[in-house]
Write a protein that holds these residues in place. Structure first.
Motif, PDB file in Angstrom:
ATOM      1  N   MET A   1      57.883  59.672 -21.745  1.00 49.50           N
ATOM      2  CA  MET A   1      56.660  58.624 -21.947  1.00 49.50           C
ATOM      3  C   MET A   1      55.564  58.936 -20.698  1.00 49.50           C
ATOM      4  O   MET A   1      54.723  58.256 -20.525  1.00 49.50           O
ATOM      5  CB  MET A   1      57.711  57.409 -19.954  1.00 49.50           C
ATOM      6  N   PRO A   2      55.616  59.405 -19.666  1.00 50.69           N
ATOM      7  CA  PRO A   2      54.260  60.519 -18.916  1.00 50.69           C
ATOM      8  C   PRO A   2      53.785  60.382 -20.115  1.00 50.69           C
ATOM      9  O   PRO A   2      52.424  60.474 -19.405  1.00 50.69           O
ATOM     10  CB  PRO A   2      55.107  61.152 -18.457  1.00 50.69           C
ATOM     11  N   PHE A   3      53.847  61.644 -20.918  1.00 51.42           N
ATOM     12  CA  PHE A   3      52.933  61.696 -21.822  1.00 51.42           C
ATOM     13  C   PHE A   3      52.130  60.654 -22.928  1.00 51.42           C
ATOM     14  O   PHE A   3      50.677  60.862 -22.777  1.00 51.42           O
ATOM     15  CB  PHE A   3      53.536  63.239 -23.001  1.00 51.42           C
ATOM     16  N   LEU A   4      52.786  59.719 -23.628  1.00 54.70           N
ATOM     17  CA  LEU A   4      52.587  58.733 -23.728  1.00 54.70           C
ATOM     18  C   LEU A   4      52.042  57.786 -22.780  1.00 54.70           C
ATOM     19  O   LEU A   4      50.397  57.246 -23.242  1.00 54.70           O
ATOM     20  CB  LEU A   4      53.940  57.496 -23.730  1.00 54.70           C
ATOM     21  N   VAL A   5      52.117  57.795 -22.062  1.00 57.42           N
ATOM     22  CA  VAL A   5      51.618  57.179 -20.337  1.00 57.42           C
ATOM     23  C   VAL A   5      49.922  57.770 -20.751  1.00 57.42           C
ATOM     24  O   VAL A   5      48.827  57.153 -20.476  1.00 57.42           O
ATOM     25  CB  VAL A   5      51.175  56.967 -19.055  1.00 57.42           C
ATOM     26  N   LEU A   6      50.141  59.341 -20.519  1.00 51.37           N
ATOM     27  CA  LEU A   6      48.621  59.685 -20.394  1.00 51.37           C
ATOM     28  C   LEU A   6      47.678  59.819 -21.312  1.00 51.37           C
ATOM     29  O   LEU A   6      46.153  59.516 -22.110  1.00 51.37           O
ATOM     30  CB  LEU A   6      48.924  61.367 -20.232  1.00 51.37           C
ATOM     31  N   ILE A   7      48.252  59.365 -22.813  1.00 49.66           N
ATOM     32  CA  ILE A   7      48.066  59.315 -23.869  1.00 49.66           C
ATOM     33  C   ILE A   7      46.769  58.033 -23.569  1.00 49.66           C
ATOM     34  O   ILE A   7      45.846  57.567 -24.489  1.00 49.66           O
ATOM     35  CB  ILE A   7      48.557  59.794 -25.056  1.00 49.66           C
ATOM     36  N   LEU A   8      47.568  56.875 -23.489  1.00 46.98           N
ATOM     37  CA  LEU A   8      46.870  55.737 -23.535  1.00 46.98           C
ATOM     38  C   LEU A   8      45.820  54.978 -22.330  1.00 46.98           C
ATOM     39  O   LEU A   8      44.520  55.036 -23.057  1.00 46.98           O
ATOM     40  CB  LEU A   8      48.361  54.731 -23.194  1.00 46.98           C
ATOM     41  N   ALA A   9      45.958  56.393 -21.603  1.00 45.78           N
ATOM     42  CA  ALA A   9      45.150  56.220 -20.605  1.00 45.78           C
ATOM     43  C   ALA A   9      44.087  57.042 -20.169  1.00 45.78           C
ATOM     44  O   ALA A   9      42.878  56.479 -20.278  1.00 45.78           O
ATOM     45  CB  ALA A   9      45.911  57.243 -19.262  1.00 45.78           C
ATOM     46  N   VAL A  10      43.748  57.813 -21.514  1.00 41.22           N
ATOM     47  CA  VAL A  10      42.673  58.730 -21.776  1.00 41.22           C
ATOM     48  C   VAL A  10      42.460  57.419 -22.652  1.00 41.22           C
ATOM     49  O   VAL A  10      41.047  57.324 -22.807  1.00 41.22           O
ATOM     50  CB  VAL A  10      42.875  59.535 -22.941  1.00 41.22           C
ATOM     51  N   HIS A  80      53.335  51.780 -14.872  1.00 38.71           N
ATOM     52  CA  HIS A  80      52.873  53.082 -15.147  1.00 38.71           C
ATOM     53  C   HIS A  80      51.536  53.210 -15.626  1.00 38.71           C
ATOM     54  O   HIS A  80      50.504  53.805 -14.673  1.00 38.71           O
ATOM     55  CB  HIS A  80      53.905  54.138 -15.592  1.00 38.71           C
ATOM     56  N   LEU A  81      51.152  52.649 -16.331  1.00 41.10           N
ATOM     57  CA  LEU A  81      50.178  52.450 -16.942  1.00 41.10           C
ATOM     58  C   LEU A  81      48.985  52.401 -16.571  1.00 41.10           C
ATOM     59  O   LEU A  81      48.041  52.682 -16.271  1.00 41.10           O
ATOM     60  CB  LEU A  81      49.971  51.951 -18.600  1.00 41.10           C
ATOM     61  N   LEU A  82      48.858  50.792 -15.604  1.00 38.74           N
ATOM     62  CA  LEU A  82      48.195  50.181 -14.557  1.00 38.74           C
ATOM     63  C   LEU A  82      47.561  51.374 -14.239  1.00 38.74           C
ATOM     64  O   LEU A  82      46.732  51.103 -13.059  1.00 38.74           O
ATOM     65  CB  LEU A  82      48.657  49.443 -14.643  1.00 38.74           C
ATOM     66  N   VAL A  83      49.097  51.858 -13.242  1.00 39.44           N
ATOM     67  CA  VAL A  83      48.383  52.800 -11.851  1.00 39.44           C
ATOM     68  C   VAL A  83      47.691  53.863 -12.459  1.00 39.44           C
ATOM     69  O   VAL A  83      46.771  54.182 -10.804  1.00 39.44           O
ATOM     70  CB  VAL A  83      50.461  53.253 -10.658  1.00 39.44           C
ATOM     71  N   VAL A  84      48.568  54.230 -13.162  1.00 36.10           N
ATOM     72  CA  VAL A  84      46.981  55.710 -13.593  1.00 36.10           C
ATOM     73  C   VAL A  84      45.946  54.857 -14.019  1.00 36.10           C
ATOM     74  O   VAL A  84      45.455  55.983 -13.099  1.00 36.10           O
ATOM     75  CB  VAL A  84      48.202  56.658 -15.179  1.00 36.10           C
TER      76      VAL A  84
END
Length: 278
Positions: A1-10, A80-84
């Motif tokens: 999940m962390p990697f997916l969050v980082l992909i979406l964050a970019v 997670h996504l919103l916080v990032v």
């Protein structure tokens, strides 16, 4: 999940309207000002840090612990996504860089100085010195706005990156010298490892030999701040040698941006490999 969050964050980082909607600091900054003006709090920087940094971090940790057992943990993902996204740096660094470069090529020195002053927060009467300050600003902002955030999120999750961003906001907006000093000490600890990891990345995607020479002296140096280290390493990574003409200096900003993009791709490749292996 962390990697997916980082992909979406970019991907979502490019949507400035969404970021502006999420990155609302007004209420928090008003509380910072109120606490700094309080006669009881003015000489208690650690108490202010507890109220403005530790307390929100604890509340976030409690929220995540409550959501984790629900819906097989799926409710944790959007948090997670919103916080990032909230924890990423403010503003649009690339747009500011384009505006700065366009003002230079148009020969409008007044606009050139104004962009540097209001967007990059640097000023100088010398165009050569101004360009050097912008080089350092570009490297530092890219690091603290993006690289430090994704590094700590991948290692420890959203709680850590929220703490990092709140400390950064205090550093930028605090008018209390005691509070600023304590915040800088904490940020120095937060920045020590990720800024060195980024420096190693610059060696791999830039001038390996030149960066290695610098890192031999600075790798374990506890006194050098992250902004100084990343500027020193970034400039040697793209082989900038003084003196430079103004045109060379402005072109070096594009080379620095390209270096940062290559480092970002390298980091995401590392994250992907780590995710697959673990």
């Amino acid at each position: 999940m962390p990697f997916l969050v980082l992909i979406l964050a970019v991907w979502m980082k490019k949507c400035l309207i969404l970021r502006l909607w999420l990155q609302r600091d007004g209420l928090w900054l008003r509380e910072l000002t109120k606490l700094e003006l309080s006669t009881r709090m003015v000489k208690q920087p650690w108490l202010i840090l507890i109220l403005l940094v530790l307390l929100p971090v604890i509340l976030l940790a409690l929220l995540l612990s409550m959501l984790e057992p629900m819906a097989y943990g799926l409710l944790v993902f959007p948090v997670h996504l919103l916080v990032v996204i909230y924890s990423l740096g403010r503003g649009d660094l690339l747009a500011d860089l384009r505006q700065f470069r366009n003002a230079f090529y148009c020969g409008d020195f007044q606009a050139f100085e104004n962009v540097a002053k209001y967007d990059f927060k640097v000023a100088s009467t010398s165009s050569e010195q101004l360009l050097k300050l912008v080089q350092g600003y570009l490297l530092w902002q890219a690091y603290q706005s993006f690289f430090a955030v994704i590094f700590w999120f991948f290692l420890f999750g959203p709680v850590t990156v929220l703490a990092y961003r709140l400390l950064a906001l205090i550093s930028e907006h605090s008018q209390n010298s005691l509070l600023t000093e304590r915040t800088k000490q904490l940020r120095h600890v937060f920045d020590w490892l990720p800024v060195r990891m980024l420096s190693v990345s610059f060696a791999l995607v830039g001038n390996f030999v030149a960066v290695s020479r610098v890192m031999q002296h600075e790798l374990l140096n506890l006194d050098i701040c992250a902004a100084q280290l990343i500027e020193k390493v970034g400039l040697v990574a793209i082989e900038i040698q003084s003196p430079l003409t103004e045109v060379d200096s402005i072109n070096s900003l594009d080379r620095l941006w390209a270096l940062l993009l290559r480092a970002a791709v390298l980091w995401y490749a590392w994250f992907a490999i780590w995710t697959v292996l673990i």
